[in-house]
Design an enzyme around this catalytic site. Structure first.
Site, PDB file in Angstrom:
ATOM      1  N   HIS A 108       0.827  -1.247  -0.011  1.00 38.43           N
ATOM      2  CA  HIS A 108       0.037  -0.116  -0.020  1.00 38.43           C
ATOM      3  C   HIS A 108       0.797   1.159   0.059  1.00 38.43           C
ATOM      4  O   HIS A 108       1.843   1.343   0.647  1.00 38.43           O
ATOM      5  CB  HIS A 108      -1.020  -0.091   1.089  1.00 38.43           C
ATOM      6  CG  HIS A 108      -1.799   1.165   1.053  1.00 38.43           C
ATOM      7  ND1 HIS A 108      -2.888   1.122   0.451  1.00 38.43           N
ATOM      8  CD2 HIS A 108      -1.844   2.259   2.193  1.00 38.43           C
ATOM      9  CE1 HIS A 108      -3.572   2.563   0.660  1.00 38.43           C
ATOM     10  NE2 HIS A 108      -2.958   2.921   1.616  1.00 38.43           N
ATOM     11  N   ASP A 144      -6.741  -2.358   4.636  1.00 41.71           N
ATOM     12  CA  ASP A 144      -5.417  -2.019   4.761  1.00 41.71           C
ATOM     13  C   ASP A 144      -4.799  -2.128   6.260  1.00 41.71           C
ATOM     14  O   ASP A 144      -4.114  -1.146   6.759  1.00 41.71           O
ATOM     15  CB  ASP A 144      -4.979  -0.648   4.110  1.00 41.71           C
ATOM     16  CG  ASP A 144      -5.315  -0.636   2.703  1.00 41.71           C
ATOM     17  OD1 ASP A 144      -5.011  -1.724   2.233  1.00 41.71           O
ATOM     18  OD2 ASP A 144      -5.837   0.242   2.219  1.00 41.71           O
TER      19      ASP A 144
HETATM   20  C1  GAR Z   1       1.083   0.742  -6.348  1.00 42.73           C
HETATM   21  O1  GAR Z   1       1.188   1.959  -6.131  1.00 42.73           O
HETATM   22  C2  GAR Z   1       0.413  -0.025  -5.026  1.00 42.73           C
HETATM   23  O2  GAR Z   1       0.826   0.378  -3.767  1.00 42.73           O
HETATM   24  C3  GAR Z   1      -1.008   0.621  -5.141  1.00 42.73           C
HETATM   25  O3  GAR Z   1      -1.372   0.427  -6.633  1.00 42.73           O
HETATM   26  C4  GAR Z   1      -0.183   0.803  -7.267  1.00 42.73           C
HETATM   27  C5  GAR Z   1      -0.048  -0.191  -8.064  1.00 42.73           C
HETATM   28  O4  GAR Z   1       0.816  -0.054  -9.047  1.00 42.73           O
HETATM   29  N1  GAR Z   1      -2.035  -0.182  -4.222  1.00 42.73           N
HETATM   30  C6  GAR Z   1      -2.828   0.192  -3.726  1.00 42.73           C
HETATM   31  O5  GAR Z   1      -3.182   1.464  -3.818  1.00 42.73           O
HETATM   32  C7  GAR Z   1      -3.777  -0.824  -2.986  1.00 42.73           C
HETATM   33  N2  GAR Z   1      -4.608   0.018  -2.068  1.00 42.73           N
HETATM   34  P1  GAR Z   1       1.558  -1.236 -10.254  1.00 42.73           P
HETATM   35  O6  GAR Z   1       0.357  -1.846 -10.831  1.00 42.73           O
HETATM   36  O7  GAR Z   1       2.409  -0.371 -10.850  1.00 42.73           O
HETATM   37  O8  GAR Z   1       2.240  -2.197  -9.215  1.00 42.73           O
END
Ligand code: GAR
Length: 200
Positions: A108, A144
């Site tokens: 997260h 979370d």
């Molecule tokens: C990342 O920043 C992750 O931490 C976030 O989504 C993005 C996915 O990026 N996750 C959340 O916000 C979950 N609550 P990615 O597809 O490039 O890995």
């Protein structure tokens, strides 16, 4: 450890995990990537790496429970022992977590328990914190809210935008997610109450 990854979007965390695994740095085997989004870029990447992909689009189900039933069947069929959420934007129900009965990890983009839920980086900027970062935690039935495995902190700069802060946090995400997966897969963690300790 047979591992599946769930994604909804771009897949940069998935890429980092796959690279670490393929370079022999993690005692896991990524046996499949699942998504609720049929057109997620992460799926194209997984396929280009020869990893089987499966989609569970919400539109194909009457409700969340039946989507999760399919997800569970897939995990069971593949004998998955570890589930990694890498930008998976659906909340998993308590029922799913209980029935899956395997460790589920999430990354997260904030220093939890600050700024759970959507748009964590925007929440951090609007609040005016001077440091933010990312958290890898076990998934429990809250939002979370599961026991924290690792966190990485970054400064919030005066001229940051949501995009610039997200990029700085993302670099930390790519550093700590493989470390956390390694700790879990090598059985190096002990959970006491809500605290996670690294065994000596
Ligand atoms: C990342 O920043 C992750 O931490 C976030 O989504 C993005 C996915 O990026 N996750 C959340 O916000 C979950 N609550 P990615 O597809 O490039 O890995």
């Amino acid at each position: 450890m047979k591992t599946a990854v769930l994604v909804s979007g771009r897949g940069s965390n998935l890429q980092t995990l796959v690279k670490e695994w393929k370079s022999g740095h993690m005692p896991i085997e990524i046996i499949g990537v699942g998504s609720d989004q049929p057109d997620a870029l992460a799926l194209e990447y997984a396929q280009s790496e020869g990893i089987p992909v499966v989609v569970f689009p919400m539109a194909g189900y009457p409700d969340r429970a039946s989507q999760e039933e399919d997800l569970l069947s897939w995990l069971k069929e593949c004998r998955v022992e570890l589930l990694l959420l890498a930008g998976y934007m659906k909340i998993l129900s308590g029922n799913f977590i209980e029935k899956a009965n395997i460790p589920i990890l999430n990354i997260h983009p904030s220093l939890l328990p600050a700024f759970p839920g959507m748009h964590a980086q925007r929440q951090a900027l609007e609040y005016g914190v001077k440091y933010s970062g990312c958290t890898v935690h076990f998934v429990d039935k809250g939002l979370d809210s599961g026991p924290i495995i690792l966190q990485g902190a970054v400064p919030v700069l005066d001229d940051d935008t949501e995009d610039s802060l997200s990029q700085r946090i993302l670099k930390e995400e790519h550093r700590i997610y493989p470390l956390a997966v390694n700790l879990v897969a090598s059985n190096k963690l002990a959970i006491k109450g809500h605290r996670v300790f690294i065994k000596q």
